[in-house]
Design a protein around this motif. Structure first.
Motif, PDB file in Angstrom:
ATOM      1  N   ILE A   1     -11.481   2.231   5.907  1.00 28.14           N
ATOM      2  CA  ILE A   1     -10.507   1.545   5.042  1.00 28.14           C
ATOM      3  C   ILE A   1     -10.255   0.091   5.417  1.00 28.14           C
TER       4      ILE A   1
ATOM      5  N   GLY B   1      -6.383  -2.478  -7.232  1.00 29.44           N
ATOM      6  CA  GLY B   1      -6.630  -2.985  -5.881  1.00 29.44           C
ATOM      7  C   GLY B   1      -8.062  -3.459  -5.769  1.00 29.44           C
ATOM      8  N   HIS B   2      -8.295  -4.217  -4.702  1.00 30.49           N
ATOM      9  CA  HIS B   2      -9.657  -4.742  -4.525  1.00 30.49           C
ATOM     10  C   HIS B   2     -10.244  -4.390  -3.177  1.00 30.49           C
ATOM     11  N   GLY B   3      -9.553  -3.585  -2.410  1.00 32.45           N
ATOM     12  CA  GLY B   3     -10.078  -3.212  -1.095  1.00 32.45           C
ATOM     13  C   GLY B   3     -10.037  -4.361  -0.110  1.00 32.45           C
ATOM     14  N   LEU B   4      -9.087  -5.293  -0.307  1.00 31.28           N
ATOM     15  CA  LEU B   4      -9.047  -6.466   0.588  1.00 31.28           C
ATOM     16  C   LEU B   4      -7.854  -6.437   1.531  1.00 31.28           C
ATOM     17  N   GLY B   5      -6.754  -5.782   1.068  1.00 32.43           N
ATOM     18  CA  GLY B   5      -5.490  -5.837   1.814  1.00 32.43           C
ATOM     19  C   GLY B   5      -5.662  -5.485   3.281  1.00 32.43           C
ATOM     20  N   LEU B   6      -6.200  -4.299   3.544  1.00 34.50           N
ATOM     21  CA  LEU B   6      -6.284  -3.838   4.936  1.00 34.50           C
ATOM     22  C   LEU B   6      -7.246  -4.681   5.755  1.00 34.50           C
TER      23      LEU B   6
ATOM     24  N   TYR C   1     -13.527  -2.140   0.673  1.00 34.14           N
ATOM     25  CA  TYR C   1     -13.635  -0.684   0.707  1.00 34.14           C
ATOM     26  C   TYR C   1     -12.404  -0.049   0.082  1.00 34.14           C
ATOM     27  N   ARG C   2     -12.657   0.870  -0.841  1.00 34.12           N
ATOM     28  CA  ARG C   2     -11.563   1.617  -1.457  1.00 34.12           C
ATOM     29  C   ARG C   2     -11.902   3.095  -1.380  1.00 34.12           C
ATOM     30  N   VAL C   3     -10.872   3.902  -1.077  1.00 36.74           N
ATOM     31  CA  VAL C   3     -11.133   5.344  -1.011  1.00 36.74           C
ATOM     32  C   VAL C   3     -11.284   5.862  -2.430  1.00 36.74           C
TER      33      VAL C   3
ATOM     34  N   LYS D   1       2.021   1.654  -3.426  1.00 35.44           N
ATOM     35  CA  LYS D   1       0.945   2.008  -4.376  1.00 35.44           C
ATOM     36  C   LYS D   1       0.484   3.451  -4.213  1.00 35.44           C
ATOM     37  N   TYR D   2       0.375   3.872  -2.946  1.00 33.68           N
ATOM     38  CA  TYR D   2      -0.256   5.173  -2.703  1.00 33.68           C
ATOM     39  C   TYR D   2       0.755   6.293  -2.440  1.00 33.68           C
TER      40      TYR D   2
ATOM     41  N   ASP E   1       4.599   6.255   5.357  1.00 31.84           N
ATOM     42  CA  ASP E   1       4.991   6.674   3.995  1.00 31.84           C
ATOM     43  C   ASP E   1       4.709   8.162   3.835  1.00 31.84           C
TER      44      ASP E   1
ATOM     45  N   ILE F   1      -4.817   9.632   3.615  1.00 33.75           N
ATOM     46  CA  ILE F   1      -6.214   9.162   3.616  1.00 33.75           C
ATOM     47  C   ILE F   1      -7.077  10.225   4.305  1.00 33.75           C
TER      48      ILE F   1
ATOM     49  N   THR G   1       1.020   8.638   5.416  1.00 31.69           N
ATOM     50  CA  THR G   1       0.202   7.781   6.274  1.00 31.69           C
ATOM     51  C   THR G   1       1.105   6.946   7.170  1.00 31.69           C
TER      52      THR G   1
ATOM     53  N   ASN H   1       0.825  -1.205   0.000  1.00 29.96           N
ATOM     54  CA  ASN H   1       0.000   0.000   0.000  1.00 29.96           C
ATOM     55  C   ASN H   1       0.859   1.256   0.000  1.00 29.96           C
TER      56      ASN H   1
END
Ligand code: ADP
Length: 575
Positions: free
Chosen positions: A487, A506-511, A492-494, A449-450, A474, A479, A535, A446
C-alpha cells in the motif's frame, strides 16, 4: 485484443525460454553421464590392455637370451656332436646366456632319435660352469612327461619343416620352454633344447613387481589382479592379498597367450570402486551443482525479467490511468470556475446573492485545484528527490491537537467519532510541522474514505525511551494481509470489492507521500489491519529528551492561512 495477444506472446516466450533451459540442462546432464560411462569404460579397457602387456613382456623376457639363434647355422650341430661330443661355440654362447637367465634352472638337449621317455635314455645336460654339454640319464621327468618335446616335434612335422626360421619353440605350460632346432637344408629336426623354467622365481620374483607396478594399491587404483593356477585352483600372485579371490567378482579373465605359454595359469581382473570413477563422480557432482545453479540463475533471471516487464506494464497502465484521472480532476474545477467567471464577466449575474454564490464556487474550486496541484507537486518532488524539510523540535501532542482543532469539526461533520489519547504529553520530536500535517491529513482522509458504518477515528500518542509513537486507528474496511506491504507503493490501490478504485476515489499516492515524509523526518511507518475490523497506522519518530526539546513555535498568520487552506483542500478533496 492486442493486449491479450501481447500477454499470450510474453507467456509463450517465457515458456519457450523455460523449456529451452530445461532441454539444455537435460542434454548437459545426459552428456555428463555419457562422458562418465565412457571414461570408466576407457579406464577398464586400459587395464585389460595392461594384462596383455604383462603377458607379452614376461614372454619376451623369457625368450630374450635365446634371440640370435635364428641367425646361427644349425647344420653344424650334428657334425660337432659326432666329432667332439660338444655343441658348436656359437650355440654354446646362446646356452651360456640362457643359463645365466634367472628364468631357467637347467638346460637339456635331446638329439633327434633319442627318446627321453624311455627309461635310462641318455640326453645332454648343459653344464654352465664348464660351458659344455654332458650326457646324462639323470634328468627331470618333465623333460618327457609334459607336452613340450612331443608338441614341438609334432608342430614342426605338421608344418612339413616349412619354416623360415631354423627353430620353433613351444612352452610346456609354466614348466619348460622347448626349442626344436631345424636343419633347414635337409628339412629335418636336429634335436630339442629343453629349458626348465624356474617356477618359484616367476611366481615370487616376476609377478609381484609387475602387478604392483601396473595395478598398485587396489584402494588407490580400484583394481585387483590375481594370477591363478586354474588347474590346481591356486592363487600364485596378486597386487592385493587382502581381497579374497572369487570368480563372481572377476570382471575380466585372460589366459596367457603364446604357444603353450603358462597354459595352466590365468590372469583375473576385478574392478572395485575405481578411483577414476570416484574422481569422475566427484566432478560430475560438481558439474551438476554448477549446472543446477546456472539453471536456477537463468530461470530466476527469466522469471525476474518476465515479472519486471509485467510490473512495468502495470505501472505504465496505472500511470496512464492516473494521468487520465488527474486531467479529469483538474478539468472539473476549471470548468466550474470558467462558467462562473464567464457569467459574472458577461454581466449576466448582478444580484448580490447570486454573485456571492458564484464567487464561492470560484473560491472553492480554486482551493480544490490548489490542493490537487500541491499533491501532484509533492509526488513530483518525491520523485525528483527534492523534498527539503524544516525540522524543529515539536511536542507531538501539540501538533496533533492543533491539527484536530482545525479539523475536528470537519471530521465530525462526516459522521465520525473522534478520540484523542496521549500517554506522554511531553514527548518531543525533531520534525517538520508541515510534513506532520500532511501526514495527519492523508491518514485521516484515508480513515474517512475507507470506513463504512462504524465511523470512528482515534489519534494516540505514546512513547518509550527512544521513540514517540503516533497512531491513527479507524474501524473501517481494513487491508488484507498480503496487500499491506504494497500500500505504500506509488499508485498502488487495493483492488477488492469494498475498496475498488471505481467505488472510492483515489490515486494510490497518499500513503506513498506519507511514507516519504515520515522517512524524511527520520521516522518509520507501519500498518496493522484486519479486514472488516479496521486499520491502525503507527508512525514512529526518534524522541528528543525533554530538556533539549522546546515547545512548538506559535503559528504566524501565514501558517494560519495555509492551515485554513489545508482544511479546505482537505474538505474538498475528500468530497
Ligand atoms: P488512495 O488514493 O487509493 O487512497 P493511498 O496511497 O492513500 O491511495 O492508499 C493506498 C491504498 O491503501 C488504498 O487504495 C486503500 O485500499 C488502502 N488504504 C489506505 N488507508 C486505508 C485505511 N485507513 N483503511 C483501509 N484501506 C486503506
Amino acid at each position: 485484443m492486442k493486449i491479450l495477444g501481447n500477454r499470450a506472446f510474453r507467456w509463450a516466450l517465457l515458456m519457450t525460454g523455460l523449456f529451452a533451459i530445461i532441454a539444455l540442462t537435460t542434454m548437459n546432464v545426459l552428456s555428463l553421464y555419457d562422458l562418465r560411462t565412457r571414461m570408466v569404460e576407457g579406464e577398464e579397457e586400459r587395464r585389460v590392455d595392461q594384462l596383455d602387456e604383462i603377458n607379452d613382456t614376461i614372454r619376451n623376457q623369457i625368450i630374450d637370451p635365446l634371440r640370435g639363434i635364428s641367425s646361427i647355422e644349425l647344420e653344424g650341430i650334428e657334425n660337432s656332436i659326432q666329432h667332439s661330443g660338444q655343441l658348436p661355440d656359437n650355440i654354446n654362447e646362446v646356452l651360456t646366456r640362457s643359463a645365466a637367465s634367472p628364468f631357467f634352472t637347467d638346460i637339456y638337449f635331446t638329439p633327434d632319435g633319442t627318446d627321453p621317455c624311455i627309461e635310462n635314455s641318455q640326453i645332454y645336460r648343459y653344464d654352465p660352469i664348464n660351458n659344455q654339454i654332458v650326457l646324462t640319464d639323470q634328468y627331470p621327468k618333465l623333460v618327457c612327461d609334459g607336452v613340450g618335446i612331443a608338441r614341438t616335434k609334432t608342430k614342426i612335422q605338421l608344418n612339413d619343416f616349412n619354416y623360415r626360421w631354423n627353430n620353433n619353440f613351444e612352452f610346456d605350460t609354466h614348466r619348460s620352454l622347448n626349442l626344436g632346432l631345424i636343419n633347414l637344408n635337409e628339412n629335418s629336426l636336429i634335436g630339442t633344447l629343453t629349458l626348465i623354467l624356474n617356477e618359484q622365481y616367476i611366481i615370487n620374483e616376476v609377478f609381484p613387481p609387475f602387478l604392483n607396478n601396473y595395478f598398485g594399491d587396489s584402494e588407490e587404483t580400484g583394481v585387483v589382479v590375481w594370477v591363478r593356477d586354474w588347474a590346481d585352483d591356486k592363487i600364485l600372485a596378486t597386487n592385493d592379498s587382502t581381497v579374497t579371490f572369487n570368480l563372481d567378482i572377476v570382471d575380466h579373465r585372460m589366459r596367457f597367450s603364446g604357444s603353450g605359454f603358462f597354459d595352466n595359469w590365468s590372469l583375473n581382473l576385478a574392478f572395485l570402486e575405481s578411483p577414476v570413477s570416484n574422481a569422475y563422480n566427484a566432478t560430475l557432482v560438481k558439474n551438476l551443482f554448477v549446472l543446477g545453479f546456472a539453471m536456477l540463475f537463468l530461470t530466476g533471471s527469466l522469471i525476474f525479467m518476465f515479472v519486471t516487464a509485467q510490473r512495468e506494464r502495470q505501472l505504465a497502465q496505472t500511470q496512464a490511468n492516473f494521468l487520465a484521472n488527474v486531467t479529469h480532476e483538474l478539468k472539473t474545477p476549471l470548468a466550474v470556475m470558467q462558467a462562473a467567471g464567464e457569467n459574472i464577466s458577461d454581466g449576466r449575474v448582478t444580484e448580490p446573492k447570486r454573485l456571492k454564490q458564484y464567487g464561492d464556487h470560484i473560491y472553492n474550486e480554486s482551493i480544490r485545484l490548489k490542493g490537487m496541484i500541491e499533491k501532484l507537486l509533492d509526488v513530483a518532488r518525491v520523485d525528483a528527490g527534492q523534498s527539503l524539510i524544516k525540522a524543529a523540535p515539536y511536542r507531538m501532542q501539540e501538533l496533533i491537537m492543533s491539527y484536530l482543532e482545525e479539523n475536528r469539526q470537519y471530521i465530525q461533520k462526516k459522521g465520525f467519532e473522534v478520540k484523542f489519547t496521549s500517554s506522554d504529553e511531553k514527548a518531543f520530536a525533531l520534525v517538520d510541522k508541515d510534513n506532520i500535517e500532511t501526514i495527519l491529513s492523508n491518514l485521516t482522509e484515508n480513515a474517512i474514505k475507507y470506513s463504512k458504518d462504524d465511523k470512528y477515528i482515534e489519534y494516540q500518542i505514546s512513547s518509550n525511551d527512544k521513540y514517540v509513537f503516533l497512531s491513527i486507528t479507524d474501524h473501517g474496511v481494513g487491508i488484507p494481509k498480503k496487500e499491506q506491504k504494497n500500500i505504500f507503493k506509488k499508485f498502488y490501490r487495493v483492488e477488492n470489492s469494498d475498496t475498488t478504485s471505481s467505488k472510492i476515489k483515489g490515486h494510490g499516492l497518499g500513503l506513498s507521500i506519507v511514507k516519504n515524509m515520515v522517512e524524511l523526518n527520520d521516522g518509520t511507518i507501519n500498518v496493522k489491519s484486519n479486514p472488516g475490523q479496521g486499520t491502525t497506522f503507527v508512525v514512529r519518530f526518534p524522541k528528543l529528551s525533554h530538556e533539549t526539546g522546546q515547545a512548538p513555535t506559535p503559528l504566524d498568520d501565514n501558517d494560519q492561512a495555509s492551515d485554513n487552506d489545508n482544511l479546505k483542500q482537505h474538505t474538498e478533496y475528500v468530497g
